[in-house]
Motif scaffolding. Structure first.
Motif, PDB file in Angstrom:
ATOM      1  N   VAL A 140     -48.989  76.783  63.004  1.00 46.08           N
ATOM      2  CA  VAL A 140     -47.785  77.182  63.739  1.00 46.08           C
ATOM      3  C   VAL A 140     -48.173  77.938  65.008  1.00 46.08           C
ATOM      4  O   VAL A 140     -47.618  77.709  66.086  1.00 46.08           O
ATOM      5  N   HIS A 184     -47.482  71.398  56.765  1.00 46.60           N
ATOM      6  CA  HIS A 184     -46.588  72.302  56.031  1.00 46.60           C
ATOM      7  C   HIS A 184     -46.098  71.639  54.763  1.00 46.60           C
ATOM      8  O   HIS A 184     -45.918  72.295  53.734  1.00 46.60           O
ATOM      9  N   SER A 191     -36.842  71.550  70.593  1.00 45.51           N
ATOM     10  CA  SER A 191     -37.824  72.148  69.687  1.00 45.51           C
ATOM     11  C   SER A 191     -39.055  72.634  70.410  1.00 45.51           C
ATOM     12  O   SER A 191     -39.804  73.452  69.882  1.00 45.51           O
ATOM     13  N   TRP A 228     -28.528  67.969  61.582  1.00 43.89           N
ATOM     14  CA  TRP A 228     -29.183  66.808  60.966  1.00 43.89           C
ATOM     15  C   TRP A 228     -30.088  67.214  59.821  1.00 43.89           C
ATOM     16  O   TRP A 228     -30.422  66.406  58.951  1.00 43.89           O
ATOM     17  N   LEU A 288     -45.884  69.547  60.845  1.00 36.62           N
ATOM     18  CA  LEU A 288     -44.886  69.236  59.813  1.00 36.62           C
ATOM     19  C   LEU A 288     -45.556  68.638  58.587  1.00 36.62           C
ATOM     20  O   LEU A 288     -45.239  68.990  57.448  1.00 36.62           O
ATOM     21  N   VAL A 305     -41.085  78.445  54.087  1.00 40.96           N
ATOM     22  CA  VAL A 305     -41.944  77.527  54.837  1.00 40.96           C
ATOM     23  C   VAL A 305     -41.100  76.481  55.560  1.00 40.96           C
ATOM     24  O   VAL A 305     -41.315  76.170  56.739  1.00 40.96           O
ATOM     25  N   ILE A 306     -40.108  75.954  54.861  1.00 40.33           N
ATOM     26  CA  ILE A 306     -39.276  74.907  55.464  1.00 40.33           C
ATOM     27  C   ILE A 306     -38.476  75.461  56.638  1.00 40.33           C
ATOM     28  O   ILE A 306     -38.379  74.839  57.696  1.00 40.33           O
ATOM     29  N   LYS A 353     -40.788  62.881  65.953  1.00 35.61           N
ATOM     30  CA  LYS A 353     -40.365  63.885  64.972  1.00 35.61           C
ATOM     31  C   LYS A 353     -39.440  63.270  63.943  1.00 35.61           C
ATOM     32  O   LYS A 353     -39.501  63.588  62.750  1.00 35.61           O
ATOM     33  N   TRP A 372     -40.204  63.105  59.934  1.00 35.84           N
ATOM     34  CA  TRP A 372     -39.313  63.628  58.904  1.00 35.84           C
ATOM     35  C   TRP A 372     -38.926  62.540  57.906  1.00 35.84           C
ATOM     36  O   TRP A 372     -38.815  62.784  56.708  1.00 35.84           O
ATOM     37  N   LEU A 397     -46.338  72.884  51.021  1.00 32.38           N
ATOM     38  CA  LEU A 397     -45.163  72.968  50.146  1.00 32.38           C
ATOM     39  C   LEU A 397     -45.465  72.412  48.767  1.00 32.38           C
ATOM     40  O   LEU A 397     -45.082  72.986  47.746  1.00 32.38           O
ATOM     41  N   LEU A 406     -29.709  61.784  67.565  1.00 30.19           N
ATOM     42  CA  LEU A 406     -30.383  62.943  66.993  1.00 30.19           C
ATOM     43  C   LEU A 406     -31.064  63.721  68.110  1.00 30.19           C
ATOM     44  O   LEU A 406     -31.761  63.131  68.945  1.00 30.19           O
ATOM     45  N   PRO A 407     -30.910  65.035  68.106  1.00 35.68           N
ATOM     46  CA  PRO A 407     -31.506  65.830  69.184  1.00 35.68           C
ATOM     47  C   PRO A 407     -32.974  66.129  68.980  1.00 35.68           C
ATOM     48  O   PRO A 407     -33.436  67.254  69.226  1.00 35.68           O
ATOM     49  N   GLU A 448     -46.783  69.500  66.801  1.00 36.31           N
ATOM     50  CA  GLU A 448     -45.634  69.819  65.946  1.00 36.31           C
ATOM     51  C   GLU A 448     -45.534  68.845  64.780  1.00 36.31           C
ATOM     52  O   GLU A 448     -45.305  69.236  63.638  1.00 36.31           O
ATOM     53  N   GLU A 452     -33.012  74.138  63.980  1.00 38.02           N
ATOM     54  CA  GLU A 452     -32.620  72.752  64.192  1.00 38.02           C
ATOM     55  C   GLU A 452     -31.121  72.575  63.980  1.00 38.02           C
ATOM     56  O   GLU A 452     -30.448  73.423  63.393  1.00 38.02           O
ATOM     57  N   ALA A 453     -30.642  71.430  64.413  1.00 35.16           N
ATOM     58  CA  ALA A 453     -29.216  71.159  64.339  1.00 35.16           C
ATOM     59  C   ALA A 453     -28.838  70.670  62.934  1.00 35.16           C
ATOM     60  O   ALA A 453     -29.659  70.677  62.018  1.00 35.16           O
ATOM     61  N   PHE A 510     -41.666  77.828  59.243  1.00 38.90           N
ATOM     62  CA  PHE A 510     -42.863  77.104  59.663  1.00 38.90           C
ATOM     63  C   PHE A 510     -42.538  75.679  60.083  1.00 38.90           C
ATOM     64  O   PHE A 510     -43.130  75.149  61.024  1.00 38.90           O
ATOM     65  N   MET A 511     -41.601  75.049  59.400  1.00 37.01           N
ATOM     66  CA  MET A 511     -41.209  73.691  59.747  1.00 37.01           C
ATOM     67  C   MET A 511     -40.032  73.668  60.714  1.00 37.01           C
ATOM     68  O   MET A 511     -39.495  72.612  61.014  1.00 37.01           O
ATOM     69  N   HIS A 512     -39.645  74.857  61.156  1.00 36.89           N
ATOM     70  CA  HIS A 512     -38.762  74.967  62.314  1.00 36.89           C
ATOM     71  C   HIS A 512     -37.319  74.601  62.030  1.00 36.89           C
ATOM     72  O   HIS A 512     -36.487  74.525  62.935  1.00 36.89           O
ATOM     73  N   LEU A 513     -36.937  74.413  60.777  1.00 38.95           N
ATOM     74  CA  LEU A 513     -35.582  73.953  60.502  1.00 38.95           C
ATOM     75  C   LEU A 513     -34.521  75.018  60.757  1.00 38.95           C
ATOM     76  O   LEU A 513     -33.337  74.710  60.884  1.00 38.95           O
TER      77      LEU A 513
END
Lengths: 374, 148
Positions: free
Chosen positions: A112, A358, B10, B80, A355, B67-68, A53, A57, A362, A47-48, A351, B77-78, B71-74
């Motif tokens: 952010v 955030h 990131s 995944w 997460l 937001v996802i 992180k 997740w 949500l 995973l990159p 970061e 992202e790749a 703000f959550m940077h997706l």
């Protein structure tokens, strides 16, 4: 599912024979020229993203399931219920919910911006943004605490014995009102006896404090006033006795239910919901919030009739309570962050904390319409 | 900038902060839109609780996606992210649906005694009609002799 690939070279000796094996499970293999090294494995991350992180997740995935269970339970209970109170029935103010939503959205923005500042090695700016996030999160908790107090002041609790919510205005409800009034009178009588005993003891002392005596007299007058109110409500011509008498005189269920409902409306007036406020204004009746016994005399705390109110209280306090707990944990983490140097080396930590925050935002994005607007 | 993964991008700069302010304004606008169903500009033809609630949930889902993604940077992202989000979303939906047959329909087989003591059933209409309808419904439901 983690995607990994491994490239390994293994050397087998005897006799200068060598063999190579390469195995790929992903087409992102990074080749390395390594000559003359002894055998060993080289693993490359699948995973990159960093480990922290990844774990954050994965944790958020569990949190998604957690809140999905709670929200799903609320949705199913709410739409499968026979009756459900409107927001005004349970003193839920949509504007406070909107305010909390704006506060959390703003706090998501600030964290952010804090992360972006940390990436640019602007430690002071990052700390400022994190501090602002902490303040906004605290403001959210303050508004939530105010809302909780408003519920408690109106006798809305998540469970017994403090909860005073009844589902239906019937004979049992009238009996509960009568019991409460009787208990109040008994408490007042006990206080009067105690004060009388105290006064008899104090009268033997010299140099009595005038202010103390005055306060004593005021409390005695207040108790007398309250006792008169309770007695009036319990009297034959009072609302409790009138509702109970109709049961003895009438066989019509509609009339009986209306009598008990009138008793309930005397204690807490019926609200017609937010959509009806414009109707009230159009008809010239600006008194949307009618005042009744529990409003006039907050010390009465008489049982209140809110159809569906118990289920509402359980789900509301459960959902918002768990959410507030998560917000509190986030605030604690922010305090810890403020004790660190928030430069580029800490950007990854910010970061991950972001997460989590955030995600808290949500959850509230879905809680707000489900609880306040539906 | 440090990371334990050489493939992790990131922590790289993806441009200025202006986009986050734009997203924030969009979120505030959408929050205000949540109240649109209460306003007099809401179309009369769509004056149904189901439609209004669906509109509110669409607004909420849009806010969540913003937001996802940003703000959550997706957004940056790749692939995944699909492995993470899609199964979790499916499981969440499955969790809610599995509660419907048991909890959602719990009143379908409610006992007579339970119906006597629980709150009167409401219809889909506004809560203001509750008290007027309550009397009528109870008259048909509680036809058996009263119990004391």
């Amino acid at each position: 599912m983690l995607l990994q690939y491994a490239t390994f070279r293994a050397w087998s000796v005897p006799g200068n024979s060598k063999w190579e094996i390469s195995a790929y499970t992903l087409d992102q293999a990074m080749s390395h020229d390594e000559h003359g090294h002894s055998g060993g494995f080289e693993y490359h991350p699948g995973l990159p993203i960093s480990n922290g992180k990844t774990y954050m997740w994965l944790f958020l995935s569990t949190e998604i399931m957690f809140f999905a269970g709670l929200l799903g339970t609320y949705i199913v209970l709410r739409f499968g219920a026979a009756a459900w109170p409107s927001p005004h029935d349970v003193h839920l103010v949509e504007e406070f919910g909107a305010l909390n939503t704006a506060v959390l959205l703003f706090s998501s923005l600030t964290i952010v911006l804090g992360f972006e500042a940390a990436k640019r090695n602007q430690a002071a700016a990052a700390k400022g943004w994190i501090l602002l996030t902490l303040i906004l999160g605290s403001a959210f908790m303050g508004v939530k605490a105010y809302e909780y107090k408003a519920k408690f002041d109106h006798g809305i609790y998540p469970q017994l014995p403090r909860s005073q919510i009844w589902e239906k205005a019937d004979m049992y409800y009238a009996a509960a009102v009568r019991t409460r009034l009787t208990d109040l009178r008994a408490e007042i009588a006990a206080s009067n006896a105690e004060q009388q005993q105290l006064s008899q003891n104090e009268s033997e002392l010299s140099g009595k404090d005038a202010a103390w005596l005055s306060a004593l007299k005021e409390s005695e007058d207040e108790r007398s006033r309250r006792d008169d109110i309770c007695a009036g409500l319990l009297a034959t011509e009072g609302p409790v006795a009138q509702a109970e008498s109709i049961v003895r005189t009438s066989q019509d269920l509609v009339v009986i239910n209306a009598a008990f409902q009138q008793l309930a409306d005397t204690i807490v007036p019926p609200h017609n919901g937010g959509h009806e406020e414009s109707t009230h204004e159009e008809s010239g009746d600006a008194d949307v919030h009618h005042v009744a016994l529990n409003d006039l005399h907050p010390w009465l705390k008489l049982p209140i009739c809110i159809p569906g109110g118990n289920m509402w209280a359980s789900t509301y306090f459960l959902l918002t309570g768990f959410h507030a707990l998560h917000v509190l944990i986030g605030l604690i983490v922010f305090v810890c962050l403020l004790c660190m140097r928030l430069d580029a080396a800490s950007a990854g930590v910010i970061e991950n904390v972001g997460l989590y925050w955030h995600f808290v935002d949500l959850v509230w994005i879905f809680l707000f319409p489900l609880l306040y607007l539906f | 900038m440090t990371t334990d993964n050489p493939l992790d991008h990131s922590l790289e700069d993806h441009g200025g902060n202006a986009k986050f302010f734009v997203i924030f304004l969009a979120l505030c606008f959408l929050t205000a839109m949540s109240f649109f169903t209460y306003s007099s500009y809401w179309p009369r033809a769509l004056d149904s609780d189901s439609i209004k609630r669906t509109f509110m949930m669409v607004v909420s889902c849009t806010k969540a996606i913003l937001v996802i993604l940003f703000f959550m940077h997706l957004w940056w992202e790749a692939n995944w992210k699909y492995v993470l989000t899609i199964p979790a979303s499916l499981m969440s939906l499955f969790l809610v649906l599995m509660l419907v047959p048991d909890v959602g329909f719990r009143l379908d087989n409610a006992s007579r005694e339970r119906r006597l003591h629980m709150a009167a059933e409401q219809t889909e209409q506004e809560p203001a009609d509750h008290h007027e309808q309550t009397d009528g419904e109870e008259e048909t439901e509680n036809s058996e002799p009263k119990e004391h």
